[in-house]
Scaffold this active site. Structure first.
Site, PDB file in Angstrom:
ATOM      1  N   GLU A  83       0.807  -1.218   0.000  1.00  0.00           N
ATOM      2  CA  GLU A  83       0.000   0.000   0.000  1.00  0.00           C
ATOM      3  C   GLU A  83       0.843   1.272   0.000  1.00  0.00           C
ATOM      4  O   GLU A  83       0.339   2.367  -0.287  1.00  0.00           O
ATOM      5  CB  GLU A  83      -0.926   0.014   1.222  1.00  0.00           C
ATOM      6  CG  GLU A  83      -2.034  -1.016   1.182  1.00  0.00           C
ATOM      7  CD  GLU A  83      -3.077  -0.726   0.121  1.00  0.00           C
ATOM      8  OE1 GLU A  83      -3.109   0.401  -0.396  1.00  0.00           O
ATOM      9  OE2 GLU A  83      -3.855  -1.637  -0.215  1.00  0.00           O
ATOM     10  N   GLU A 114       8.034 -22.049   7.405  1.00  0.00           N
ATOM     11  CA  GLU A 114       8.211 -21.193   8.579  1.00  0.00           C
ATOM     12  C   GLU A 114       9.128 -21.835   9.622  1.00  0.00           C
ATOM     13  O   GLU A 114       9.605 -21.158  10.535  1.00  0.00           O
ATOM     14  CB  GLU A 114       6.869 -20.867   9.222  1.00  0.00           C
ATOM     15  CG  GLU A 114       6.196 -22.026   9.933  1.00  0.00           C
ATOM     16  CD  GLU A 114       4.932 -21.583  10.657  1.00  0.00           C
ATOM     17  OE1 GLU A 114       4.910 -21.693  11.886  1.00  0.00           O
ATOM     18  OE2 GLU A 114       3.986 -21.131   9.990  1.00  0.00           O
TER      19      GLU A 114
END
Length: 300
Positions: A83, A114
């Site tokens: 953004e 992960e």
């Protein structure tokens, strides 16, 4: 792996009957839990402000902001990073989100990614991480190996490092120079940290990037003057911002925006400072991109 010791994995005594409730009763209970999040964030505002200040310092030193996470946490980092270019006119490289498992993991879980202590280091090396950069690790549990490994590597080369978590006294806290621990408590559905923990992380990342961009001169008053007009909505927003700030009519706003090469910041400076595009660009450059300072100093 002692999950029972993690605050985010604790069973919530307020929602033990949630599987026997109507949809309205379920969402009412979830809403009651969600109300705790802003208050939990409020308690760590000093640490969030410190992270924002570090981000400003890193960027002024020529560095970048990296978000590092797995699963929901990684996706939230990518969301915040994505953004920044349209909202604040930054390059895509300035704020980057890295997720365990790479681009595939944005849409679908990549099992085992992960759990690697070295994968984040590889990802950061590929992006030529330097001591001028800042790395923000995100994990509700505070124990994700991918994030811990990345924070340790970043700390080792002299980066500013921040841990954003929802579990106190975590391994991530030990690996980072600054910890933002938002203690939102047990989830409505045990272990579903995309809920309160995810909301808390989203709020924290919003604050870090927004405060940093404001401190870097990307906002005039409370307006996005570095907005990139890349679609019709943003083109209209750019015109409205110029009109709101300067009081000119739509036609004049459109004309000056064209003269300013589409830059809202330059257009406003031209109008309020009564100067040419070249003079406005120079005034902004002389005042670190702050519109208010550029106009004030020119008037003097």
């Amino acid at each position: 792996m002692n999950l029972e010791k993690l605050l985010t994995e604790t069973r919530n005594s307020n929602t033990l009957d949630i599987d026997r409730l109507s949809a309205f009763e379920i969402v009412t209970k979830i809403n009651r839990e969600d109300r705790q999040v802003p208050q939990a964030v409020k308690k760590v505002l000093p640490q969030i402000a410190q992270a924002a200040d570090w981000t400003v310092a890193a960027i002024r030193d020529g560095g970048r902001l990296f978000y590092l996470g797995a699963g929901t946490s990684g996706r939230l980092g990518i969301l915040d990073a994505s953004e920044c270019p349209p909202t604040y006119g930054t390059s895509p490289e300035l704020v980057q989100g890295l997720i365990a498992g790479g681009q595939t993991a944005v849409f679908r879980a990549v099992e085992g990614a992960e759990d690697s202590l070295t994968l984040a280091e590889e990802d950061l090396r590929q992006r030529q991480l330097s001591s001028n950069d800042i790395v923000v690790g995100i994990a509700a549990s505070g124990r994700t190996p991918y994030v811990i490994g990345g924070l340790k590597y970043a700390s080792g080369i002299g980066c500013r490092t921040v841990a954003v978590t929802c579990s106190p006294a975590s391994e991530m806290e030990a690996a980072a120079a600054l910890t933002i621990c938002v203690q939102v408590g047990p989830e409505a559905v045990t272990g579903s940290t995309r809920m309160k923990a995810g909301t808390a992380q989203k709020l924290v990342l919003n604050m870090i990037s927004t405060a940093a961009m404001i401190r870097l001169g990307k906002v005039y008053s409370n307006l996005m003057v570095d907005v990139q007009a890349t679609n019709q909505k943003l083109i209209e927003r750019a015109k409205r911002i110029v009109m709101m700030v300067t009081g000119v009519e739509r036609q004049q706003a459109e004309t000056v925006l064209v003269q300013a090469g589409g830059s809202v910041k330059i257009a406003i400076t031209m109008l309020l400072g009564q100067m040419s595009r070249e003079e406005a660009e120079q005034a902004l450059a002389d005042n670190e991109g702050f519109v208010a300072k550029a106009i004030e100093n020119c008037r003097k």
